[in-house]
Design a protein around this motif. Structure first.
Motif, PDB file in Angstrom:
ATOM      1  N   GLU A   1       0.825  -1.210   0.000  1.00 21.23           N
ATOM      2  CA  GLU A   1       0.000   0.000   0.000  1.00 21.23           C
ATOM      3  C   GLU A   1       0.859   1.260   0.000  1.00 21.23           C
ATOM      4  O   GLU A   1       0.459   2.293  -0.556  1.00 21.23           O
ATOM      5  N   ALA A   2       2.039   1.180   0.600  1.00 21.67           N
ATOM      6  CA  ALA A   2       2.955   2.328   0.597  1.00 21.67           C
ATOM      7  C   ALA A   2       3.677   2.445  -0.734  1.00 21.67           C
ATOM      8  O   ALA A   2       3.685   3.508  -1.363  1.00 21.67           O
ATOM      9  N   THR A   3       4.294   1.365  -1.182  1.00 17.09           N
ATOM     10  CA  THR A   3       5.117   1.434  -2.392  1.00 17.09           C
ATOM     11  C   THR A   3       4.285   1.638  -3.655  1.00 17.09           C
ATOM     12  O   THR A   3       4.804   2.137  -4.662  1.00 17.09           O
ATOM     13  N   ASP A   4       3.011   1.284  -3.608  1.00 19.23           N
ATOM     14  CA  ASP A   4       2.145   1.387  -4.793  1.00 19.23           C
ATOM     15  C   ASP A   4       1.074   2.465  -4.623  1.00 19.23           C
ATOM     16  O   ASP A   4       0.091   2.476  -5.354  1.00 19.23           O
ATOM     17  N   HIS A   5       1.271   3.367  -3.677  1.00 20.73           N
ATOM     18  CA  HIS A   5       0.255   4.386  -3.404  1.00 20.73           C
ATOM     19  C   HIS A   5       0.050   5.290  -4.613  1.00 20.73           C
ATOM     20  O   HIS A   5       0.984   5.587  -5.360  1.00 20.73           O
ATOM     21  N   VAL A   6      -1.177   5.755  -4.790  1.00 24.98           N
ATOM     22  CA  VAL A   6      -1.493   6.635  -5.912  1.00 24.98           C
ATOM     23  C   VAL A   6      -0.601   7.878  -5.927  1.00 24.98           C
ATOM     24  O   VAL A   6      -0.264   8.410  -6.993  1.00 24.98           O
ATOM     25  N   PHE A   7      -0.194   8.347  -4.764  1.00 19.52           N
ATOM     26  CA  PHE A   7       0.686   9.519  -4.682  1.00 19.52           C
ATOM     27  C   PHE A   7       1.992   9.260  -5.422  1.00 19.52           C
ATOM     28  O   PHE A   7       2.495  10.132  -6.136  1.00 19.52           O
ATOM     29  N   THR A   8       2.553   8.065  -5.250  1.00 23.12           N
ATOM     30  CA  THR A   8       3.829   7.753  -5.893  1.00 23.12           C
ATOM     31  C   THR A   8       3.675   7.665  -7.415  1.00 23.12           C
ATOM     32  O   THR A   8       4.584   8.051  -8.154  1.00 23.12           O
ATOM     33  N   HIS A   9       2.544   7.178  -7.888  1.00 21.20           N
ATOM     34  CA  HIS A   9       2.302   7.117  -9.327  1.00 21.20           C
ATOM     35  C   HIS A   9       2.111   8.522  -9.903  1.00 21.20           C
ATOM     36  O   HIS A   9       2.536   8.796 -11.034  1.00 21.20           O
ATOM     37  N   ALA A  10       1.477   9.407  -9.121  1.00 24.16           N
ATOM     38  CA  ALA A  10       1.247  10.775  -9.594  1.00 24.16           C
ATOM     39  C   ALA A  10       2.555  11.550  -9.726  1.00 24.16           C
ATOM     40  O   ALA A  10       2.648  12.473 -10.539  1.00 24.16           O
ATOM     41  N   ILE A  11       3.561  11.190  -8.944  1.00 18.43           N
ATOM     42  CA  ILE A  11       4.877  11.798  -9.118  1.00 18.43           C
ATOM     43  C   ILE A  11       5.432  11.444 -10.488  1.00 18.43           C
ATOM     44  O   ILE A  11       5.930  12.303 -11.220  1.00 18.43           O
ATOM     45  N   GLY A  12       5.319  10.181 -10.846  1.00 19.29           N
ATOM     46  CA  GLY A  12       5.908   9.706 -12.094  1.00 19.29           C
ATOM     47  C   GLY A  12       5.185  10.137 -13.348  1.00 19.29           C
ATOM     48  O   GLY A  12       5.816  10.390 -14.379  1.00 19.29           O
ATOM     49  N   ASP A  13       3.853  10.247 -13.293  1.00 23.84           N
ATOM     50  CA  ASP A  13       3.123  10.585 -14.520  1.00 23.84           C
ATOM     51  C   ASP A  13       2.786  12.070 -14.627  1.00 23.84           C
ATOM     52  O   ASP A  13       2.114  12.496 -15.578  1.00 23.84           O
ATOM     53  N   GLY A  14       3.230  12.857 -13.641  1.00 22.66           N
ATOM     54  CA  GLY A  14       3.065  14.306 -13.712  1.00 22.66           C
ATOM     55  C   GLY A  14       1.686  14.816 -13.385  1.00 22.66           C
ATOM     56  O   GLY A  14       1.375  15.986 -13.620  1.00 22.66           O
TER      57      GLY A  14
ATOM     58  N   ALA B   1      12.129   2.950   5.384  1.00 22.05           N
ATOM     59  CA  ALA B   1      11.970   4.292   4.837  1.00 22.05           C
ATOM     60  C   ALA B   1      12.657   4.434   3.480  1.00 22.05           C
ATOM     61  O   ALA B   1      12.081   4.972   2.528  1.00 22.05           O
ATOM     62  N   GLU B   2      13.882   3.943   3.373  1.00 24.65           N
ATOM     63  CA  GLU B   2      14.651   4.145   2.145  1.00 24.65           C
ATOM     64  C   GLU B   2      14.296   3.125   1.058  1.00 24.65           C
ATOM     65  O   GLU B   2      14.257   3.457  -0.130  1.00 24.65           O
ATOM     66  N   TRP B   3      14.039   1.908   1.416  1.00 25.41           N
ATOM     67  CA  TRP B   3      13.685   0.870   0.442  1.00 25.41           C
ATOM     68  C   TRP B   3      12.342   1.177  -0.205  1.00 25.41           C
ATOM     69  O   TRP B   3      12.138   0.935  -1.401  1.00 25.41           O
ATOM     70  N   CYS B   4      11.413   1.723   0.562  1.00 23.55           N
ATOM     71  CA  CYS B   4      10.126   2.129   0.007  1.00 23.55           C
ATOM     72  C   CYS B   4      10.347   3.123  -1.136  1.00 23.55           C
ATOM     73  O   CYS B   4       9.777   2.980  -2.236  1.00 23.55           O
ATOM     74  N   TYR B   5      11.202   4.113  -0.903  1.00 26.24           N
ATOM     75  CA  TYR B   5      11.453   5.129  -1.922  1.00 26.24           C
ATOM     76  C   TYR B   5      12.209   4.564  -3.118  1.00 26.24           C
ATOM     77  O   TYR B   5      11.952   4.953  -4.260  1.00 26.24           O
ATOM     78  N   LEU B   6      13.131   3.667  -2.874  1.00 26.14           N
ATOM     79  CA  LEU B   6      13.825   3.031  -3.987  1.00 26.14           C
ATOM     80  C   LEU B   6      12.851   2.224  -4.837  1.00 26.14           C
ATOM     81  O   LEU B   6      12.919   2.252  -6.076  1.00 26.14           O
ATOM     82  N   THR B   7      11.910   1.536  -4.198  1.00 28.12           N
ATOM     83  CA  THR B   7      10.960   0.679  -4.910  1.00 28.12           C
ATOM     84  C   THR B   7      10.101   1.476  -5.870  1.00 28.12           C
ATOM     85  O   THR B   7       9.998   1.161  -7.058  1.00 28.12           O
ATOM     86  N   TRP B   8       9.454   2.534  -5.359  1.00 27.74           N
ATOM     87  CA  TRP B   8       8.605   3.307  -6.269  1.00 27.74           C
ATOM     88  C   TRP B   8       9.452   4.191  -7.194  1.00 27.74           C
ATOM     89  O   TRP B   8       9.054   4.445  -8.335  1.00 27.74           O
ATOM     90  N   GLY B   9      10.627   4.640  -6.727  1.00 28.14           N
ATOM     91  CA  GLY B   9      11.476   5.474  -7.565  1.00 28.14           C
ATOM     92  C   GLY B   9      11.953   4.741  -8.804  1.00 28.14           C
ATOM     93  O   GLY B   9      11.924   5.293  -9.916  1.00 28.14           O
ATOM     94  N   GLU B  10      12.394   3.501  -8.634  1.00 30.94           N
ATOM     95  CA  GLU B  10      12.843   2.720  -9.786  1.00 30.94           C
ATOM     96  C   GLU B  10      11.689   2.409 -10.732  1.00 30.94           C
ATOM     97  O   GLU B  10      11.867   2.388 -11.956  1.00 30.94           O
ATOM     98  N   ARG B  11      10.514   2.193 -10.174  1.00 35.15           N
ATOM     99  CA  ARG B  11       9.340   1.935 -11.024  1.00 35.15           C
ATOM    100  C   ARG B  11       9.010   3.171 -11.871  1.00 35.15           C
ATOM    101  O   ARG B  11       8.807   3.080 -13.073  1.00 35.15           O
ATOM    102  N   GLU B  12       8.969   4.334 -11.238  1.00 34.29           N
ATOM    103  CA  GLU B  12       8.612   5.554 -11.958  1.00 34.29           C
ATOM    104  C   GLU B  12       9.711   6.006 -12.911  1.00 34.29           C
ATOM    105  O   GLU B  12       9.445   6.720 -13.887  1.00 34.29           O
ATOM    106  N   ALA B  13      10.949   5.601 -12.644  1.00 33.37           N
ATOM    107  CA  ALA B  13      12.059   5.960 -13.521  1.00 33.37           C
ATOM    108  C   ALA B  13      11.964   5.268 -14.880  1.00 33.37           C
ATOM    109  O   ALA B  13      12.642   5.671 -15.833  1.00 33.37           O
ATOM    110  N   GLU B  14      11.115   4.242 -14.977  1.00 30.50           N
ATOM    111  CA  GLU B  14      10.921   3.561 -16.253  1.00 30.50           C
ATOM    112  C   GLU B  14      10.035   4.372 -17.204  1.00 30.50           C
ATOM    113  O   GLU B  14       9.943   4.070 -18.388  1.00 30.50           O
ATOM    114  N   LYS B  15       9.387   5.409 -16.685  1.00 25.72           N
ATOM    115  CA  LYS B  15       8.495   6.234 -17.491  1.00 25.72           C
ATOM    116  C   LYS B  15       9.241   7.491 -17.970  1.00 25.72           C
ATOM    117  O   LYS B  15      10.272   7.866 -17.395  1.00 25.72           O
ATOM    118  N   PRO B  16       8.704   8.170 -18.989  1.00 25.73           N
ATOM    119  CA  PRO B  16       9.255   9.483 -19.341  1.00 25.73           C
ATOM    120  C   PRO B  16       9.121  10.436 -18.143  1.00 25.73           C
ATOM    121  O   PRO B  16       8.115  10.386 -17.430  1.00 25.73           O
TER     122      PRO B  16
END
Length: 243
Positions: A35-48, A153-168
């Motif tokens: 729920e943390a690593t896949d939160h809608v907030f983290t996806h909204a960072i990546g897709d703008g 704390a840090e692994w959570c950010y790495l998890t969603w960060g690497e996922r969002e880094a795959e997008k433009p």
């Protein structure tokens, strides 16, 4: 058979030979970890699609937390068992207090957040609970306890960060740079070092301490979820970290 999120580490190893201690911690933290690593907030960072007001709320809270994270790292530097571990932790502390601080200042300016707003802001209830857990585990607890909370704390950010880094990258520099800060090789290396450190230490701990670490990781995961949800909705939960 017990559910995966209730298995002891020994039972987990019996069903998954060669299992990593840190993978067990993440499994025991479900559903909060996902729920943390896949939160809608983290996806909204990546897709703008992040609303400016939500991201401003998030950055203000995160800015109030930076000092506590720095203190957490200081405690762990003091408790680390060898110079190699002290060096790893102190290097991350140096990065936190330089590059990341500059990012906050430029982002607040772009979002129109007045200096007095972020310099005088008090921590909200979720941030306070999150910081308290990190500080008590690292300052008053053992090295493995503090490291477990830091890992979450840090692994959570790495998890969603690497996922969002795959997008433009999004057009907003503060979103694009936030992704890059958490998908860069140096950050990945640091998180993987924490994992290896806990994978080395965890299996030799008593069953009681292993359960303690699993509980800490689970609490931290729930608070990470609440941190994102509070920024996204503007409404903190009545009981931060609760299931």
């Amino acid at each position: 058979m017990p559910a995966p999120h209730t298995l002891s580490f020994d039972d987990h190893c019996a069903s998954v030979p060669g299992a990593r201690f840190t993978d067990w911690l993440a499994q025991r933290a479900e559903p909060f970890w996902s729920e943390a690593t896949d939160h809608v907030f983290t996806h909204a960072i990546g897709d703008g699609t992040m609303p400016d007001e939500a991201y401003a709320r998030y950055l203000i809270e995160d800015y109030t937390f930076i000092t506590d994270l720095a203190s957490t790292l200081g405690y762990l530097v003091a408790k680390a068992p060898d110079m190699q571990a002290k060096s790893r932790l102190s290097a991350f502390l140096a990065l936190l207090t330089s590059e990341e601080n500059d990012y906050f200042l430029r982002s607040f300016d772009a979002l129109g957040v007045p200096r007095e707003t972020y310099t005088q802001a008090a921590q909200g209830p979720v941030t306070r609970s999150f910081a308290d857990l990190l500080l008590t585990s690292s300052g008053g607890g053992t090295y493995p306890e503090g490291l477990t909370c830091l890992l979450c704390a840090e692994w959570c950010y790495l998890t969603w960060g690497e996922r969002e880094a795959e997008k433009p990258r999004p057009a907003q520099f503060y979103l694009a740079e936030w992704i890059d800060l958490h998908a860069v090789a140096g950050f990945e290396d640091f998180v993987n070092w924490i994992r290896r450190e806990l994978d080395r230490i965890g299996p030799s701990l008593s069953a009681e301490m292993q359960e303690r670490l699993a509980d800490l990781f689970r609490q931290m995961s729930a608070l990470e979820r609440d941190f994102f949800e509070t920024a996204w909705s503007g409404h903190p939960p009545e009981h931060p970290g609760a299931g």
